[in-house]
Design a protein around this motif. Structure first.
Motif, PDB file in Angstrom:
ATOM      1  N   LEU A 132       0.813  -1.208   0.000  1.00 10.82           N
ATOM      2  CA  LEU A 132       0.000   0.000   0.000  1.00 10.82           C
ATOM      3  C   LEU A 132       0.849   1.262   0.000  1.00 10.82           C
ATOM      4  CD1 LEU A 132      -2.653  -1.159   2.620  1.00 10.82           C
ATOM      5  CD2 LEU A 132      -2.721  -1.391   0.126  1.00 10.82           C
ATOM      6  N   VAL A 133       1.998   1.213   0.663  1.00 11.92           N
ATOM      7  CA  VAL A 133       2.889   2.373   0.707  1.00 11.92           C
ATOM      8  C   VAL A 133       3.390   2.699  -0.689  1.00 11.92           C
ATOM      9  CG1 VAL A 133       5.077   3.273   1.593  1.00 11.92           C
ATOM     10  CG2 VAL A 133       3.590   1.909   3.083  1.00 11.92           C
ATOM     11  N   ASP A 134       3.797   1.688  -1.430  1.00 13.91           N
ATOM     12  CA  ASP A 134       4.361   1.960  -2.748  1.00 13.91           C
ATOM     13  C   ASP A 134       3.284   2.409  -3.734  1.00 13.91           C
ATOM     14  OD1 ASP A 134       6.985   2.071  -3.839  1.00 13.91           O
ATOM     15  OD2 ASP A 134       6.415   0.507  -5.257  1.00 13.91           O
ATOM     16  N   ARG A 135       2.074   1.924  -3.564  1.00 10.98           N
ATOM     17  CA  ARG A 135       0.988   2.381  -4.446  1.00 10.98           C
ATOM     18  C   ARG A 135       0.826   3.907  -4.344  1.00 10.98           C
ATOM     19  NH1 ARG A 135      -3.785   0.937  -6.583  1.00 10.98           N
ATOM     20  NH2 ARG A 135      -3.940  -1.165  -7.461  1.00 10.98           N
ATOM     21  N   THR A 136       0.746   4.423  -3.107  1.00 11.44           N
ATOM     22  CA  THR A 136       0.557   5.858  -2.951  1.00 11.44           C
ATOM     23  C   THR A 136       1.785   6.634  -3.401  1.00 11.44           C
ATOM     24  OG1 THR A 136       1.177   5.619  -0.623  1.00 11.44           O
ATOM     25  CG2 THR A 136      -1.151   5.654  -1.125  1.00 11.44           C
ATOM     26  N   ARG A 137       2.964   6.085  -3.147  1.00  7.25           N
ATOM     27  CA  ARG A 137       4.193   6.743  -3.608  1.00  7.25           C
ATOM     28  C   ARG A 137       4.226   6.838  -5.123  1.00  7.25           C
ATOM     29  NH1 ARG A 137       8.750   5.731  -5.933  1.00  7.25           N
ATOM     30  NH2 ARG A 137       8.175   3.545  -6.218  1.00  7.25           N
ATOM     31  N   GLN A 138       3.827   5.778  -5.806  1.00  7.36           N
ATOM     32  CA  GLN A 138       3.843   5.788  -7.271  1.00  7.36           C
ATOM     33  C   GLN A 138       2.885   6.839  -7.834  1.00  7.36           C
ATOM     34  OE1 GLN A 138       3.067   1.782  -8.718  1.00  7.36           O
ATOM     35  NE2 GLN A 138       4.613   0.926  -7.340  1.00  7.36           N
ATOM     36  N   LEU A 139       1.761   7.053  -7.172  1.00  9.15           N
ATOM     37  CA  LEU A 139       0.827   8.069  -7.653  1.00  9.15           C
ATOM     38  C   LEU A 139       1.476   9.453  -7.605  1.00  9.15           C
ATOM     39  CD1 LEU A 139      -2.150   8.119  -8.661  1.00  9.15           C
ATOM     40  CD2 LEU A 139      -2.762   8.922  -6.368  1.00  9.15           C
ATOM     41  N   SER A 140       2.227   9.730  -6.554  1.00 12.08           N
ATOM     42  CA  SER A 140       2.934  11.006  -6.470  1.00 12.08           C
ATOM     43  C   SER A 140       4.046  11.109  -7.502  1.00 12.08           C
ATOM     44  CB  SER A 140       3.510  11.202  -5.064  1.00 12.08           C
ATOM     45  OG  SER A 140       2.480  11.454  -4.129  1.00 12.08           O
ATOM     46  N   VAL A 141       4.703  10.002  -7.791  1.00 16.35           N
ATOM     47  CA  VAL A 141       5.730  10.011  -8.846  1.00 16.35           C
ATOM     48  C   VAL A 141       5.096  10.396 -10.177  1.00 16.35           C
ATOM     49  CG1 VAL A 141       7.300   8.545 -10.194  1.00 16.35           C
ATOM     50  CG2 VAL A 141       7.259   8.375  -7.694  1.00 16.35           C
ATOM     51  N   LEU A 142       3.907   9.885 -10.448  1.00 13.76           N
ATOM     52  CA  LEU A 142       3.212  10.232 -11.689  1.00 13.76           C
ATOM     53  C   LEU A 142       2.892  11.725 -11.728  1.00 13.76           C
ATOM     54  CD1 LEU A 142       1.801   9.299 -14.322  1.00 13.76           C
ATOM     55  CD2 LEU A 142      -0.264   8.928 -12.937  1.00 13.76           C
ATOM     56  N   ILE A 143       2.404  12.274 -10.617  1.00 17.18           N
ATOM     57  CA  ILE A 143       2.113  13.710 -10.570  1.00 17.18           C
ATOM     58  C   ILE A 143       3.386  14.518 -10.755  1.00 17.18           C
ATOM     59  CG2 ILE A 143       1.256  15.590  -9.111  1.00 17.18           C
ATOM     60  CD1 ILE A 143      -0.661  13.585  -7.823  1.00 17.18           C
ATOM     61  N   ASP A 144       4.468  14.107 -10.090  1.00 19.86           N
ATOM     62  CA  ASP A 144       5.758  14.783 -10.268  1.00 19.86           C
ATOM     63  C   ASP A 144       6.131  14.850 -11.739  1.00 19.86           C
ATOM     64  OD1 ASP A 144       6.068  15.101  -7.540  1.00 19.86           O
ATOM     65  OD2 ASP A 144       7.422  13.383  -7.312  1.00 19.86           O
ATOM     66  N   TYR A 145       6.045  13.714 -12.402  1.00 22.37           N
ATOM     67  CA  TYR A 145       6.476  13.647 -13.789  1.00 22.37           C
ATOM     68  C   TYR A 145       5.609  14.536 -14.678  1.00 22.37           C
ATOM     69  CZ  TYR A 145       7.932  11.891 -18.307  1.00 22.37           C
ATOM     70  OH  TYR A 145       8.407  11.812 -19.590  1.00 22.37           O
TER      71      TYR A 145
END
Length: 324
Positions: free
Chosen positions: A122-135
């Motif tokens: 679950l931690v990595d799922r939310t982190r990946q969403l922020s990575v997408l927004i960053d990009y």
């Protein structure tokens, strides 16, 4: 940046990436769907998002070509359910893009139809969403076409949990033990049993990553809703549109949607769809997909999935127009 410039910038960079973003074996859509395509006022394409030391994130982007006004446009990010990919909500993405949003959906690394190795991370799922927004807001070639102050998120099932957590939610994962002891046959409990290691690591985390850039969220059939108490959702003060399938057999009432509805500090725009089953939040299946994935495609008796999606997409578009 006007519409033409946004399309040009996106096409130049992303057209070359499309072949690596969607392998020909993908069962959810035909492989050609990842290549840049213009249809009904929307340009869609595949995308590869760098993720530091982690594997690159597969994603897709939908860009308006006939919006009523030039950009910059609001950004909507989409998080799919367990075992899906970036195309799981392609019809909703296209409807949003046609209405004047830039839409980016990711395939969660380790939780998709090809790879379930981190299905409960679950931690990595939310982190990946922020990575997408960053990009999308910092590195994408057409980032000037995005209004970084107007970002929304759509999530279904595990993706619904993901966007709630990313928007400020703090789940109490200690509630999992009692829930699964009492309901061992539930889908989430069986999944946790198969991936106990990654779930244990997530439960030990102090909190899931938050992203204050998310200003509104549409949540459909959120997984693990029972882990959110009032205190855990006290920071989710953004507008929320919350959808429930009235005949959800995967995440049945009253354990998932109702706890979220009742714990949010501001009452959400709540929509219960009578007669709908869990997978009716996914778009109608092609014959190819129906043959490959009957579990998510089997018609719900007495329910018209295609007609429902006309309503779903219209209401999601309206919600984000009013809140972003």
């Amino acid at each position: 940046m006007n519409t033409a410039a946004l399309i040009a910038a996106a096409s130049v960079l992303l057209g070359a990436c499309a072949a690596t973003a969607a392998p020909a074996s993908a069962p959810l859509v035909q492989s050609k769907a990842a290549a840049p395509v213009v249809r009904d006022g929307v340009l869609s394409m595949g995308l590869t998002v760098p993720d530091g030391d982690h594997p690159a994130i597969e994603a897709g982007v939908w860009v308006p070509t006939e919006a009523a006004a030039d950009g910059p446009y609001p950004l909507i990010v989409i998080s799919h359910g367990n075992g899906g990919d970036f195309r799981s909500h392609h019809d909703t993405a296209a409807a949003l893009a046609k209405a004047g949003f830039v839409v980016a959906a990711l395939t969660h690394t380790g939780d998709n139809w090809r790879d379930q190795s981190r299905a409960t991370d679950l931690v990595d799922r939310t982190r990946q969403l922020s990575v997408l927004i960053d990009y999308m807001t910092r590195d994408w070639s057409a980032r000037d076409g995005i209004d970084a102050n107007r970002i929304g998120a759509f999530g279904f099932s595990a993706g619904g949990f993901t966007v709630l957590a990313a928007a400020g939610g703090d789940p109490d994962l200690g509630r999992l033990a009692d829930h699964c002891r009492d309901n061992p046959g539930f889908y989430d409990c069986r999944l946790i049993g198969e991936h106990a290691g990654t779930m244990k690591a997530g439960a030990a985390a102090p909190r899931l990553p938050h992203d204050a850039r998310i200003k509104a969220l549409a949540v459909a059939a959120p997984a693990l809703g029972f882990t959110f108490a009032k205190e855990g959702l006290s920071k989710v003060t953004q507008p929320v549109q919350l959808w429930q399938a009235g005949a959800d057999q995967i995440l049945p009432a009253p354990f998932y949607v109702e706890p979220v509805r009742d714990a949010l500090p501001t009452p959400p725009e709540y929509r219960r769809v009578e007669g709908a089953a869990h997978f009716d939040f996914l778009p109608p299946c092609s014959p190819q997909l129906a043959a490959a994935a009957p579990m998510i495609c089997a018609p719900t008796p007495g329910f018209d999935r295609a007609a429902f999606h006309e309503t779903l997409n219209r209401e999601v578009v309206r919600f984000f127009r009013e809140t972003l």
